[in-house]
Design a protein around this motif. Structure first.
Motif, mmCIF file in Angstrom:
data_model
loop_
_atom_site.group_PDB
_atom_site.id
_atom_site.type_symbol
_atom_site.label_atom_id
_atom_site.label_comp_id
_atom_site.label_asym_id
_atom_site.label_seq_id
_atom_site.Cartn_x
_atom_site.Cartn_y
_atom_site.Cartn_z
ATOM 1 N N SER A 165 -4.428 -64.905 -12.757
ATOM 2 C CA SER A 165 -5.658 -65.605 -13.698
ATOM 3 C C SER A 165 -7.001 -65.651 -12.895
ATOM 4 O O SER A 165 -6.361 -65.761 -11.681
ATOM 5 C CB SER A 165 -4.947 -66.457 -14.261
ATOM 6 O OG SER A 165 -4.346 -67.649 -13.732
ATOM 7 N N ARG A 203 -7.087 -76.471 -19.155
ATOM 8 C CA ARG A 203 -5.788 -75.339 -19.359
ATOM 9 C C ARG A 203 -4.087 -75.308 -18.436
ATOM 10 O O ARG A 203 -3.964 -74.902 -17.672
ATOM 11 C CB ARG A 203 -6.630 -73.496 -19.068
ATOM 12 C CG ARG A 203 -5.929 -72.387 -20.012
ATOM 13 C CD ARG A 203 -5.274 -71.283 -18.175
ATOM 14 N NE ARG A 203 -4.034 -71.860 -17.810
ATOM 15 C CZ ARG A 203 -3.522 -70.988 -16.829
ATOM 16 N NH1 ARG A 203 -3.667 -70.294 -16.966
ATOM 17 N NH2 ARG A 203 -2.324 -71.623 -15.707
ATOM 18 N N VAL A 217 -4.437 -66.150 -18.789
ATOM 19 C CA VAL A 217 -3.298 -65.269 -18.140
ATOM 20 C C VAL A 217 -3.706 -63.268 -18.541
ATOM 21 O O VAL A 217 -3.914 -63.200 -19.607
ATOM 22 C CB VAL A 217 -2.073 -65.689 -18.304
ATOM 23 C CG1 VAL A 217 -0.923 -63.841 -17.410
ATOM 24 C CG2 VAL A 217 -1.201 -66.833 -17.582
ATOM 25 N N ASP A 226 6.857 -61.578 -11.397
ATOM 26 C CA ASP A 226 7.963 -62.110 -11.103
ATOM 27 C C ASP A 226 8.997 -62.281 -10.189
ATOM 28 O O ASP A 226 9.285 -63.073 -8.745
ATOM 29 C CB ASP A 226 7.675 -62.969 -11.777
ATOM 30 C CG ASP A 226 6.809 -63.879 -12.837
ATOM 31 O OD1 ASP A 226 5.941 -64.421 -11.125
ATOM 32 O OD2 ASP A 226 6.458 -64.236 -13.721
ATOM 33 N N HIS A 258 0.956 -59.982 -13.272
ATOM 34 C CA HIS A 258 -0.775 -60.427 -14.285
ATOM 35 C C HIS A 258 -1.426 -61.307 -13.303
ATOM 36 O O HIS A 258 -0.271 -61.511 -12.403
ATOM 37 C CB HIS A 258 0.337 -61.506 -15.404
ATOM 38 C CG HIS A 258 1.323 -62.264 -14.757
ATOM 39 N ND1 HIS A 258 2.743 -61.496 -14.205
ATOM 40 C CD2 HIS A 258 1.486 -63.818 -14.473
ATOM 41 C CE1 HIS A 258 3.460 -62.882 -13.913
ATOM 42 N NE2 HIS A 258 3.110 -63.554 -14.180
ATOM 43 N N LYS A 269 -5.257 -76.162 -14.784
ATOM 44 C CA LYS A 269 -5.952 -75.156 -14.169
ATOM 45 C C LYS A 269 -7.543 -76.725 -15.201
ATOM 46 O O LYS A 269 -7.430 -76.466 -15.853
ATOM 47 C CB LYS A 269 -6.146 -74.420 -15.118
ATOM 48 C CG LYS A 269 -6.291 -73.201 -13.554
ATOM 49 C CD LYS A 269 -6.673 -71.681 -14.711
ATOM 50 C CE LYS A 269 -5.468 -70.980 -13.678
ATOM 51 N NZ LYS A 269 -6.630 -69.181 -13.921
ATOM 52 N N LEU A 320 -1.157 -74.726 -18.902
ATOM 53 C CA LEU A 320 -0.396 -73.938 -19.595
ATOM 54 C C LEU A 320 1.816 -73.795 -18.766
ATOM 55 O O LEU A 320 1.519 -74.273 -17.693
ATOM 56 C CB LEU A 320 -0.527 -72.389 -18.631
ATOM 57 C CG LEU A 320 0.231 -71.584 -19.449
ATOM 58 C CD1 LEU A 320 0.032 -70.893 -20.720
ATOM 59 C CD2 LEU A 320 -0.093 -69.955 -18.469
ATOM 60 N N GLY A 329 -9.903 -69.869 -18.045
ATOM 61 C CA GLY A 329 -8.724 -68.731 -16.880
ATOM 62 C C GLY A 329 -7.530 -68.420 -17.216
ATOM 63 O O GLY A 329 -6.146 -68.542 -16.915
ATOM 64 N N ILE A 375 6.092 -72.937 -18.626
ATOM 65 C CA ILE A 375 5.833 -71.929 -18.475
ATOM 66 C C ILE A 375 7.757 -72.088 -18.333
ATOM 67 O O ILE A 375 8.297 -72.806 -17.214
ATOM 68 C CB ILE A 375 5.221 -70.833 -17.787
ATOM 69 C CG1 ILE A 375 3.792 -70.321 -17.553
ATOM 70 C CG2 ILE A 375 6.454 -69.151 -17.799
ATOM 71 C CD1 ILE A 375 3.374 -69.352 -16.730
ATOM 72 N N HIS A 427 0.449 -60.716 -9.894
ATOM 73 C CA HIS A 427 1.873 -60.637 -8.913
ATOM 74 C C HIS A 427 3.042 -60.510 -9.840
ATOM 75 O O HIS A 427 2.513 -60.543 -11.108
ATOM 76 C CB HIS A 427 2.262 -61.509 -8.066
ATOM 77 C CG HIS A 427 2.841 -63.239 -9.934
ATOM 78 N ND1 HIS A 427 1.044 -63.324 -10.042
ATOM 79 C CD2 HIS A 427 3.091 -63.563 -10.211
ATOM 80 C CE1 HIS A 427 1.378 -64.541 -11.364
ATOM 81 N NE2 HIS A 427 3.245 -64.559 -10.812
ATOM 82 N N ASN A 443 1.537 -75.211 -15.012
ATOM 83 C CA ASN A 443 0.134 -74.657 -14.294
ATOM 84 C C ASN A 443 -0.906 -75.716 -14.586
ATOM 85 O O ASN A 443 -1.346 -74.725 -16.092
ATOM 86 C CB ASN A 443 0.402 -72.896 -14.036
ATOM 87 C CG ASN A 443 1.329 -72.452 -13.754
ATOM 88 O OD1 ASN A 443 2.101 -73.419 -12.633
ATOM 89 N ND2 ASN A 443 1.509 -70.998 -14.016
ATOM 90 N N LYS A 463 8.181 -74.490 -14.985
ATOM 91 C CA LYS A 463 7.095 -74.868 -14.675
ATOM 92 C C LYS A 463 5.767 -75.748 -16.112
ATOM 93 O O LYS A 463 5.171 -75.109 -16.580
ATOM 94 C CB LYS A 463 6.054 -73.700 -13.549
ATOM 95 C CG LYS A 463 5.831 -73.071 -13.922
ATOM 96 C CD LYS A 463 5.325 -71.504 -12.317
ATOM 97 C CE LYS A 463 5.856 -70.452 -13.777
ATOM 98 N NZ LYS A 463 5.577 -69.688 -12.848
ATOM 99 N N TRP A 494 -4.731 -67.340 -10.014
ATOM 100 C CA TRP A 494 -3.544 -67.144 -9.740
ATOM 101 C C TRP A 494 -2.962 -65.660 -9.523
ATOM 102 O O TRP A 494 -3.697 -65.078 -10.281
ATOM 103 C CB TRP A 494 -2.131 -67.499 -10.603
ATOM 104 C CG TRP A 494 -2.079 -68.663 -11.050
ATOM 105 C CD1 TRP A 494 -2.625 -69.488 -11.978
ATOM 106 C CD2 TRP A 494 -1.003 -69.280 -10.521
ATOM 107 N NE1 TRP A 494 -2.668 -71.320 -11.613
ATOM 108 C CE2 TRP A 494 -1.494 -71.625 -10.753
ATOM 109 C CE3 TRP A 494 0.132 -69.091 -9.804
ATOM 110 C CZ2 TRP A 494 -0.478 -72.100 -10.216
ATOM 111 C CZ3 TRP A 494 1.185 -70.374 -9.476
ATOM 112 C CH2 TRP A 494 0.811 -72.042 -9.876
HETATM 113 O O1 LIG Z 1 -1.428 -70.102 -15.397
HETATM 114 C C1 LIG Z 1 -1.727 -68.720 -14.408
HETATM 115 O O2 LIG Z 1 -2.285 -68.623 -14.884
HETATM 116 C C2 LIG Z 1 -0.295 -67.843 -14.212
HETATM 117 C C3 LIG Z 1 0.129 -68.793 -13.871
HETATM 118 C C4 LIG Z 1 1.882 -67.591 -13.234
HETATM 119 O O3 LIG Z 1 1.418 -66.378 -13.196
HETATM 120 C C5 LIG Z 1 2.933 -67.744 -12.903
HETATM 121 O O4 LIG Z 1 3.102 -69.382 -12.171
HETATM 122 O O5 LIG Z 1 4.138 -67.159 -12.538
#
Ligand SMILES: O=C(O)CCC(=O)C(=O)O
Length: 273
Positions: A212, A221, A144, A112, A210, A99, A223, A142, A225, A110, A97, A95, A107
């Motif tokens: 954010s 921002r 993480v 994962d 974690h 921002k 990101l 923002g 992942i 949580h 993300n 993914k 976010w």
């Molecule tokens: O993008 C973020 O700040 C956190 C994203 C995240 O923790 C997630 O996608 O599981």
């Protein structure tokens, strides 16, 4: 790229490590171009913010765009992932993300793995998240935030929120920890957020707590992942995992390559693979 013994020990202890300068400016520009191309493909893999319009995340770009296909098999990501999890890895989830400046949303806190365990029946937390900074990350846009070392507690306290039932994308706010648990954990596990220039890569454990904050800065921002899972730890019956754009079905072990990422025109195959 090879993680040192010290970095491996740090990952065990803290649940994350950061490596600066993994991707060049030219490669990041190619990734941004590929992202702009990929988001033109409409489908359930595009997640919006609460306004129903602004993009919050895009899933499974590696199944639609050749540059992202190349990225997930780059030895710069896959090599360290193998060191952290073991051989024979495939992409469980991918993914980006996004921002946005002046208001990209938060976010929730949580972990994962509890989602992948409960929603997808992944047997164990034998996986690793690999996060690529597509923009410079500072305290303002923002980043993480991790509870350092909280992965060592396992997945005990995460709970699905009543009413937070969706068949597909599960937002962390629907699968979070209680305020009491978070207060207790934050008393023991320092809050910390890796920051750095675009091109930095952060490897983090699927059980680390974690989240954010919103992005109130004038800077984006984005990101990326990618979650590598062990082929022997793939979700399995009984029951169906969530759709393929959320839960990778091709569990063939990936073969790393050492190429640079080059601009590649999209050969899109449609929404959600
Ligand atoms: O993008 C973020 O700040 C956190 C994203 C995240 O923790 C997630 O996608 O599981």
């Amino acid at each position: 790229m090879k993680l040192s013994e010290e970095m491996l020990a740090q990952y065990d202890r803290d649940g994350f490590i950061a490596a600066p300068g993994v991707f060049s400016q030219a490669e990041l520009a190619s990734i941004k171009t590929a992202l702009a191309e990929d988001v033109t493909v409409k489908g359930p893999h595009l997640i919006t913010e609460d306004d129903g319009e602004t993009m919050r995340a895009v899933y499974a770009s590696h199944t639609r765009h050749p540059l992202f296909r190349d990225l997930v098999t780059s030895e710069r990501l896959l090599g360290p992932a193998v060191q952290l999890v073991g051989r024979d890895l495939y992409v469980h989830q991918f993914k980006i993300n996004t921002k946005r400046p002046f208001g990209g949303e938060s976010w929730a806190w949580h972990q994962d793995y509890p989602v992948w365990r409960d929603a997808d029946r992944m047997p164990e937390a034998r996986a690793v998240n690999v996060a690529v900074f597509l923009d410079d990350v500072s305290e303002f846009n923002g980043p993480v935030v991790f509870l350092r070392g909280s992965h060592r507690l396992g997945s005990g306290t995460s709970r699905r929120r009543q009413g937070g039932e969706t068949a597909e994308h599960i937002d962390p706010r629907d699968y979070t920890l209680s305020g009491d648990d978070l207060s207790r954990l934050a008393g023991v596990h320092e809050m910390t957020s890796p920051k750095g220039a675009a091109g930095t890569v952060v490897f983090f454990h699927p059980e680390i707590v974690h989240g954010s904050a919103p992005n109130i800065s004038p800077y984006p921002r984005d990101l990326l992942i990618t979650t590598y899972n062990s082929s022997s730890n793939a979700p399995r019956p009984p029951g169906e995992p969530r759709p393929e754009y959320l839960v990778g079905r091709d569990t063939t072990p990936l073969v790393p390559h050492a190429r640079l990422l080059e601009t590649m025109a999209a050969t899109t195959t449609g929404a959600g693979a």
